[in-house]
Enzyme design. Sequence first.
Site, PDB file in Angstrom:
ATOM      1  N   TYR A  61       0.848  -1.196   0.000  1.00 30.69           N
ATOM      2  CA  TYR A  61       0.000   0.000   0.000  1.00 30.69           C
ATOM      3  C   TYR A  61       0.886   1.251   0.000  1.00 30.69           C
ATOM      4  CZ  TYR A  61      -3.902  -3.056   1.441  1.00 30.69           C
ATOM      5  OH  TYR A  61      -4.851  -4.047   1.524  1.00 30.69           O
ATOM      6  N   PRO A 214     -15.699  -4.500   1.828  1.00 34.35           N
ATOM      7  CA  PRO A 214     -17.040  -5.043   2.020  1.00 34.35           C
ATOM      8  C   PRO A 214     -18.145  -4.222   1.374  1.00 34.35           C
ATOM      9  CG  PRO A 214     -16.267  -3.999   4.027  1.00 34.35           C
ATOM     10  CD  PRO A 214     -15.095  -4.052   3.095  1.00 34.35           C
ATOM     11  N   ALA A 216     -17.753  -3.167  -1.752  1.00 32.10           N
ATOM     12  CA  ALA A 216     -17.438  -3.299  -3.176  1.00 32.10           C
ATOM     13  C   ALA A 216     -16.831  -2.006  -3.731  1.00 32.10           C
ATOM     14  CB  ALA A 216     -18.675  -3.694  -3.978  1.00 32.10           C
ATOM     15  N   GLY A 217     -15.845  -1.494  -3.012  1.00 26.66           N
ATOM     16  CA  GLY A 217     -15.189  -0.272  -3.462  1.00 26.66           C
ATOM     17  C   GLY A 217     -16.108   0.938  -3.470  1.00 26.66           C
ATOM     18  N   GLY A 218     -17.144   0.921  -2.618  1.00 21.89           N
ATOM     19  CA  GLY A 218     -18.092   2.038  -2.534  1.00 21.89           C
ATOM     20  C   GLY A 218     -19.327   1.858  -3.392  1.00 21.89           C
ATOM     21  N   LEU A 219     -19.360   0.812  -4.220  1.00 18.47           N
ATOM     22  CA  LEU A 219     -20.515   0.601  -5.098  1.00 18.47           C
ATOM     23  C   LEU A 219     -21.798   0.333  -4.315  1.00 18.47           C
ATOM     24  CD1 LEU A 219     -18.926  -1.614  -7.911  1.00 18.47           C
ATOM     25  CD2 LEU A 219     -19.640   0.783  -8.094  1.00 18.47           C
ATOM     26  N   LYS A 223     -24.326   5.749  -2.764  1.00 21.25           N
ATOM     27  CA  LYS A 223     -23.977   6.994  -3.466  1.00 21.25           C
ATOM     28  C   LYS A 223     -23.927   6.783  -4.974  1.00 21.25           C
ATOM     29  CE  LYS A 223     -21.291   8.582   0.502  1.00 21.25           C
ATOM     30  NZ  LYS A 223     -19.929   8.910   1.013  1.00 21.25           N
TER      31      LYS A 223
END
Length: 351
Positions: A61, A214, A216-219, A223
Site C-alpha cells: 500500500y 465489504p 465493493a469499493g463504494g458501489l 452513493k
Amino acid sequence: MEYRQLGNSGLKVSVLTMGTMTFGGKGNFAKVGNLQLKDVQKLIDIVADAGVNLIDTANVYSGGGSEELIGEAMGGKRKPGMLIATKARFGMGEGPNDRGLSRWHLIRECEASLKRLKTDVIDLYQVHQWDGLTPLEETMEALDSLVRSGKARYVGCSNLSGWHVMKAMEVARRDGRVPFVSEQIHYTLQAREAEYELIPIAIDQKLGVLVWSPLAGGLLSGKHRRNKSAEGSRQTAGWKEPPVRDEDALWGIVDELVSIAEAHKVSAAQIALAWLLGRPAVTSLVIGGRTEAQFRDNLASVNVKLTADERARLDKASQPPLIYPYWHQSWTASDRLGHADLALHTPYLNK
C-alpha cells in the site's frame, strides 16, 4: 463493539477492522485515497474509541507508505490492545526476488514491515496472493520461522482459491508448521463467489474470515445509482476493483439497500455491512474510507439489526446461480450434506 474469535485461535478481534489502503496516496494508490499523518492519527483514535482492536495494512500500500504512517501515528508505541495485521507478496522492488512467497522475500519483507510499523511483532502476517512458482513447503516454513522467532504471532492468507488454501493447510500440518488462522477475502452482496468454496472451507478448517472492501469499493454505499456515479470515488478515478459483470443486478441490489436503509434511517452502506456481519463464518469486515464521516458511518453499522424479511430481500436480489459441481450436489446429495456444505446449499434447497 462485538468481538469474535479469529479462526482456531484464542485471539479475539473486533467485528470491524480498520482498513488503511487510503493512507499515503503514492503511485496507483492515489486513486484510492491520500490520507496523511494528521488525518491518520485522528482516524486511529476514532476507531479505537469505538472499540476496533485490529488495523489491517500491507507492505504494497503506497509502497510502504501506509505502514510508515501507521508507525508514525502510533508513535512507536501501540494503543493498549491494538492489533496490527499486514501482508506481503507483491513487488517491492525491481529485482527478480522482490516479489512472491519465497523464504528470501517473505522474511526480508516482514523485517521491513516491522521497521516501518515501528513495532517488534506483527500480530497477523498474511500472504497477500498466490505464488505458483514457490513450493508451498518453502512458504509455510518461512511463515513458521517468523512465528517461532517472535516476529509474527499468527499467519493468514488472502486472495487464494479454495484448493490453494486446502493445500497450504495440509502442507503445514504434515510438516509440523504453523497453519493459517484466517483468510482475507473479497465478499459482498455484489460478489458472493466466496460462498462456493472459501466460506465452506473457513467453516471446515476453522479459519477466521476477514472481508476486504465489504462495500465493493463504494458501489454498495448508496452513493452510486443507475446512471449516476459519486464524484471523487475510486471508480471515477479509474480503480478497477471489483469487476462488475452484471450492472443491472448491481443496481437491483443497491435499490434494495437504499429501500431498507430508508426504513432504518441509516445509510445503505450500514445495511450492506450489517448483512455481511450476519453471514456464516464472517469474523470481521475491513472498513476504510477517505474521510472521518465515512469511517464514522461504517462504525455505526454494528448497531443495525436486520429483520429476517430484510435479509431475505437482500439474499434474493444478490444470490448467485449454483455452478458445477454444486448444482449436482444440490440435486443428488442433499441427504448427506454436512455443516460446511450447507453454508452454500441451504437457500437453494429451500426453493
